[in-house]
Each structure stands twice: as C-alpha cells, then as structure tokens.
Enzyme design. Sequence first.
Site, PDB file in Angstrom:
ATOM      1  N   GLU A 154     -19.230 -32.746  -8.413  1.00  0.00           N
ATOM      2  CA  GLU A 154     -18.686 -33.342  -9.306  1.00  0.00           C
ATOM      3  C   GLU A 154     -19.197 -35.086  -8.481  1.00  0.00           C
ATOM      4  OE1 GLU A 154     -14.932 -32.598 -11.263  1.00  0.00           O
ATOM      5  OE2 GLU A 154     -14.005 -34.485  -9.435  1.00  0.00           O
ATOM      6  N   CYS A 170     -19.078 -41.609  -5.503  1.00  0.00           N
ATOM      7  CA  CYS A 170     -18.132 -41.266  -4.547  1.00  0.00           C
ATOM      8  C   CYS A 170     -18.499 -40.201  -4.975  1.00  0.00           C
ATOM      9  CB  CYS A 170     -16.040 -41.092  -5.537  1.00  0.00           C
ATOM     10  SG  CYS A 170     -15.257 -40.133  -4.346  1.00  0.00           S
ATOM     11  N   CYS A 200     -13.961 -26.399  -1.520  1.00  0.00           N
ATOM     12  CA  CYS A 200     -13.249 -27.445  -0.368  1.00  0.00           C
ATOM     13  C   CYS A 200     -11.969 -25.934   0.504  1.00  0.00           C
ATOM     14  CB  CYS A 200     -11.974 -28.412  -0.462  1.00  0.00           C
ATOM     15  SG  CYS A 200     -11.148 -29.659   0.858  1.00  0.00           S
ATOM     16  N   CYS A 218      -4.834 -28.102   0.165  1.00  0.00           N
ATOM     17  CA  CYS A 218      -3.819 -29.661   0.765  1.00  0.00           C
ATOM     18  C   CYS A 218      -3.338 -29.208  -0.879  1.00  0.00           C
ATOM     19  CB  CYS A 218      -4.555 -31.754   0.385  1.00  0.00           C
ATOM     20  SG  CYS A 218      -4.988 -31.241   2.194  1.00  0.00           S
ATOM     21  N   CYS A 256      -3.699 -31.683  -4.020  1.00  0.00           N
ATOM     22  CA  CYS A 256      -5.439 -32.419  -4.754  1.00  0.00           C
ATOM     23  C   CYS A 256      -5.810 -30.963  -5.741  1.00  0.00           C
ATOM     24  CB  CYS A 256      -6.381 -32.027  -3.475  1.00  0.00           C
ATOM     25  SG  CYS A 256      -8.005 -32.909  -3.392  1.00  0.00           S
ATOM     26  N   GLY A 274     -14.554 -31.241  -1.175  1.00  0.00           N
ATOM     27  CA  GLY A 274     -14.911 -31.003  -0.394  1.00  0.00           C
ATOM     28  C   GLY A 274     -14.215 -31.938   1.093  1.00  0.00           C
ATOM     29  N   SER A 297     -14.607 -40.072   4.419  1.00  0.00           N
ATOM     30  CA  SER A 297     -12.776 -39.690   4.839  1.00  0.00           C
ATOM     31  C   SER A 297     -12.535 -38.487   5.185  1.00  0.00           C
ATOM     32  CB  SER A 297     -12.596 -39.757   3.007  1.00  0.00           C
ATOM     33  OG  SER A 297     -11.420 -38.952   2.661  1.00  0.00           O
ATOM     34  N   LEU A 340      -4.351 -39.555   5.416  1.00  0.00           N
ATOM     35  CA  LEU A 340      -2.861 -39.006   6.323  1.00  0.00           C
ATOM     36  C   LEU A 340      -1.591 -38.062   6.054  1.00  0.00           C
ATOM     37  CD1 LEU A 340      -1.885 -39.093   9.235  1.00  0.00           C
ATOM     38  CD2 LEU A 340      -1.258 -41.641   8.511  1.00  0.00           C
ATOM     39  N   CYS A 386     -10.479 -35.762  -7.667  1.00  0.00           N
ATOM     40  CA  CYS A 386      -9.748 -34.649  -6.637  1.00  0.00           C
ATOM     41  C   CYS A 386     -10.038 -33.767  -7.407  1.00  0.00           C
ATOM     42  CB  CYS A 386      -8.427 -35.089  -6.402  1.00  0.00           C
ATOM     43  SG  CYS A 386      -7.965 -36.791  -6.624  1.00  0.00           S
TER      44      CYS A 386
END
Length: 358
Positions: free
Chosen positions: A106, A119, A126, A130, A133, A169, A203, A227, A345
């Site tokens: 997307e 974006c 990915c 995390c 996400c 990703g 990012s 972070l 996300c």
Amino acid sequence: MSLPLVLDAPRRGKPPRHLADLDPAQRRAAAVEAGQPAYRADQLSRHYFGRTTSDPALMTDLPTLSRDRLVATMLPALLEPVRMVECDAGATRKTVWRLHDGSLVESVLMRYPDRVTMCVSSQAGCGMACPFCATGQGGLTRNLSTAEIVDQVVRAGGEVDNVVFMGMGEPLANYAAVSRALRRLTEPAPAGLGIGQRRVTVSTVGLVPAIDRLSEEGLQVTLAISLHAPDDELRDTLVPVNTRWKVAQVLDAAWRYAAVTGRRISIEYALIRDINDQPERAHLLGNLLRGKLVHVNLIPLNPTPGSVWTASAPEAETDFVMILRSYGVATTVRDTRGREIDGACGQLAAASVGEEQG
Ligand code: SAH
C-alpha cells in the site's frame, strides 16, 4: 483437496525489469538490446519521469509500429490498483496495489496546503516483527524492486513534493533496491523524478551497518529512527531487532549520519498507553537526545486489530512533550491523517488480504 491451494499460491518470481530499475546508461543498453536506437531510452525516460506516463498512445515522438513493443519491454505494468480509499475530504488517499506475483502493498498520498507527501512501501510484508505494527504481524513476503518502489510515486502523477519510506517494510533491509530508488526519486528528469533529497525520508528500526552505509551514499535524505523506547529492556520487546543493535548503538549510528550529512535526525516514538509514555521515560529520552541535531515525532499509537494496546491519554501525551522540550529537544506530535482508513502501518493491505481470502 490441498492441490488447488498449492496451484493458487501466488508466484514469488522476480518482477519484470523496468526502466526505473536502471540508470540512464543501463537504459540505453537495454534499448539497444531490444533492437532500438539508444536515444529511445531517453525518450521513454522523459515520458515516464518527466510526464509520469506509461501510455504508448501519448508517446507521439516514438514510431507507431514499435511503440507498444518498446513500452512493453521498458515500461511493463508493475502495480495494479485493487483498492482505493479516501478521507479528509479527499486530501488523504490510500491505495492497495497488487504486484505481478499477487503480493499486496500500500501507499498513502497526503495533500497538505503547502505540499504533497507520498508514503511508500519498500517490502511486501516486513520481517521486523514489531508487536504494535500491523505489517509486522504477517512476516516478510519479499523485497520490492527499485521500480516497484518508484512507481508508487510516479503513479501519483508528478505532484509529489515529499516521499517518506513509512509504508510496509523495513527499507534498510532492502538496501540495494532502496538506495537505487533514492537516486531515481531525486535525480532530475529524465534520469529521475527530481524530488529534493531533503524532501525524502528513510525510516528505519535501526539496522546499524545499513545506516552507516547510507551515510556514505553522498545523499542528503532525512533519516528517521523508530526508537519507541529509550531503554533496552523495553525496546527489546517493542522493536525486537534491538536485541541485535542496542539503543546506544542505534543512536550513535544516527549521530554519525547527522555528522556526515549535516541532516537533522528524526526520532519516531509511538506513544502507547502505560507502556512507553511514563514521565521517567520522557526524562530518559530527553537525556539521550539533549544537545543533538534531532527532532522527535511523537505518534499517537494507531491500535491494530486485536491488540490490547492503545494510544496514550491526552495528559500523558502533553506531559511527554513538555518534558522533552524542557531538555531543549524539538518535539512535535504527528497528525493522525488517514486514521479512519486504517491510515498507517499496513492495516488496509492486511484488511484486503482478509477480504480476498474470506
Ligand atoms: N520499518 C520502518 C518503516 C515503516 S513503519 C520503521 O520501522 O521505521 C513507519 C513508522 O510507523 C515507524 O516509526 C513505525 O514504528 C510506526 N508504526 C508502526 N505501527 C504503528 C502503529 N500501530 N501506530 C503508530 N505508529 C506505528
């Protein structure tokens, strides 16, 4: 009964080669290889990057007889839109694209009064896992090719001023294709799209060797570090790759990037209620970042389906901002554009997978 499932499984082969995968010299070689004069590559590049078109009917400077074949060889279709959703009165538009092998990715176009930001996704899925996400929950399908990344921007039609690698990703885990995409996006037409280097943001979760490699590219792109926690104990759980490269190592790599490029580092910090939004953590973060060339982007958590986590309370958010600012750290809270269309996300692509399978 299991055979049809096997036959239906999407093919994971390489995407077709596209002009945007190649630098100008390689494009000319590809034209010659296709039995055409080298300058056809420049003509096609002007159409693709300069006019953002891949439609042979509009390429009246190319011979009618070879036009379709040239376009099929040099500008093959890579992304098929399968779903488009708009919100904010049309100012935010999210597109789910199907790739040649059936993978879904997307991109999100955001129109602001003074700029247009795209974006983009750098991978299908990915591998960083995390837990907050949506993309991280499905694992990695494959890397996107350079052209699959660039085409997400070109398909917006030439109005894009800023590009952020904040879709699906981990861009630095697809380093070769992403670094080529950075050149295609920023080199002036007809080599590329001519977007300002400072208007492109990469990012990352913090892959230290890749950050160092990016420092050496001679590019002025903005580096954003996801972070999300100032201490290793918590960050190990929120960003699992932290068990490999610790907070201090990631930040050191970021400061090296700032020193080499002169660019201010962005720190991304999703505020998650009662998980990472305590005043103590704001103080820890302030101490890590004080005096550095840095800007903190606080992102109210966008809860993913089935997750028990939610965004911080407004007072906790305000306190967090105030504490960071008391350390002289530039801090803003990101607007939550596109939230009602599963804005960030990977959530819309995840929903589309569910619908296609369901
Ligand atoms: N893999 C890269 C880029 C993609 S994600 C990275 O991690 O930086 C872009 C940003 O969105 C990252 O900062 C990521 O941590 C954040 N993000 C992911 N899921 C989120 C969620 N549910 N709510 C808020 N931010 C989220």
